[in-house]
Design a protein around this motif. Structure first.
Motif, mmCIF file in Angstrom:
data_model
loop_
_atom_site.group_PDB
_atom_site.id
_atom_site.type_symbol
_atom_site.label_atom_id
_atom_site.label_comp_id
_atom_site.label_asym_id
_atom_site.label_seq_id
_atom_site.Cartn_x
_atom_site.Cartn_y
_atom_site.Cartn_z
ATOM 1 N N ALA A 9 36.785 43.208 33.383
ATOM 2 C CA ALA A 9 36.769 42.003 33.223
ATOM 3 C C ALA A 9 35.565 40.957 33.848
ATOM 4 O O ALA A 9 35.457 39.858 33.350
ATOM 5 C CB ALA A 9 38.222 41.233 33.682
ATOM 6 N N LEU A 10 35.112 41.523 34.699
ATOM 7 C CA LEU A 10 34.007 40.614 35.537
ATOM 8 C C LEU A 10 32.777 40.913 34.837
ATOM 9 O O LEU A 10 31.794 40.208 35.219
ATOM 10 C CB LEU A 10 34.156 41.242 37.134
ATOM 11 C CG LEU A 10 35.126 40.532 37.856
ATOM 12 C CD1 LEU A 10 35.101 40.903 39.216
ATOM 13 C CD2 LEU A 10 35.310 39.048 37.733
ATOM 14 N N MET A 41 32.246 34.214 37.021
ATOM 15 C CA MET A 41 33.269 34.747 37.760
ATOM 16 C C MET A 41 34.272 34.248 38.446
ATOM 17 O O MET A 41 35.267 34.312 38.897
ATOM 18 C CB MET A 41 32.572 35.803 38.854
ATOM 19 C CG MET A 41 31.923 36.945 38.131
ATOM 20 S SD MET A 41 31.381 38.119 39.837
ATOM 21 C CE MET A 41 30.121 39.274 38.746
ATOM 22 N N HIS A 44 37.988 34.268 37.718
ATOM 23 C CA HIS A 44 38.444 35.487 38.046
ATOM 24 C C HIS A 44 38.883 35.653 39.632
ATOM 25 O O HIS A 44 39.784 36.163 40.045
ATOM 26 C CB HIS A 44 37.686 36.738 37.690
ATOM 27 C CG HIS A 44 37.414 36.881 36.087
ATOM 28 N ND1 HIS A 44 38.351 37.361 35.372
ATOM 29 C CD2 HIS A 44 36.531 36.428 35.361
ATOM 30 C CE1 HIS A 44 38.173 37.230 34.227
ATOM 31 N NE2 HIS A 44 36.962 36.987 34.120
ATOM 32 N N ARG A 47 41.606 33.394 40.591
ATOM 33 C CA ARG A 47 43.074 34.153 40.336
ATOM 34 C C ARG A 47 43.397 35.143 41.340
ATOM 35 O O ARG A 47 44.595 35.649 41.465
ATOM 36 C CB ARG A 47 43.120 34.750 39.003
ATOM 37 C CG ARG A 47 43.141 33.757 37.887
ATOM 38 C CD ARG A 47 43.747 34.573 36.496
ATOM 39 N NE ARG A 47 42.481 35.105 36.027
ATOM 40 C CZ ARG A 47 41.456 34.785 35.273
ATOM 41 N NH1 ARG A 47 41.653 33.325 34.900
ATOM 42 N NH2 ARG A 47 40.590 35.316 35.074
ATOM 43 N N VAL A 49 41.454 38.760 43.729
ATOM 44 C CA VAL A 49 40.793 40.038 43.631
ATOM 45 C C VAL A 49 41.211 40.753 44.814
ATOM 46 O O VAL A 49 41.396 40.166 45.907
ATOM 47 C CB VAL A 49 39.435 39.875 43.497
ATOM 48 C CG1 VAL A 49 39.169 39.374 42.117
ATOM 49 C CG2 VAL A 49 38.704 39.456 44.377
ATOM 50 N N PRO A 76 40.970 44.013 40.334
ATOM 51 C CA PRO A 76 42.007 42.856 39.901
ATOM 52 C C PRO A 76 42.928 43.368 40.763
ATOM 53 O O PRO A 76 43.548 44.290 41.572
ATOM 54 C CB PRO A 76 42.558 43.432 38.569
ATOM 55 C CG PRO A 76 42.187 45.038 38.317
ATOM 56 C CD PRO A 76 41.181 45.138 39.241
#
Length: 81
Positions: A9-10, A41, A44, A47, A49, A76
């Motif tokens: 996703a990154l 980024m 993400h 949220r 990591v 994630p």
């Protein structure tokens, strides 16, 4: 300078790269420099990591030092239940 391995996703935020190089002393500094270099980024990272340094997972210890030559992966963050 460390090689930072990115989960899928990154990668679009890093122009598709699976590995980027960043000069950082701590995890917190790593996040800041990643957001500066790759603004996509930021959502993400906000949220949440997890960071793997030489196989050990860090979820909240953002002042942890990044050793020279360490194997670093951004992962994630998996929520427990």
């Amino acid at each position: 300078m460390a090689d930072i391995h990115l989960w899928g996703a990154l990668r679009p935020a890093a122009d598709g790269a699976s590995v980027v190089q960043v000069e950082a002393r701590t995890i917190r500094e790593l996040f800041r420099k990643l957001e500066e270099a790759y603004p996509g980024m930021a959502p993400h990272l906000a949220r949440g990591v997890a960071v793997s340094i030489d196989g050990r997972i860090y979820r909240d210890s953002w002042e942890t030092a990044l050793p020279e030559g360490a194997e670093i992966y951004l992962l994630p963050r998996i929520q427990g239940g």
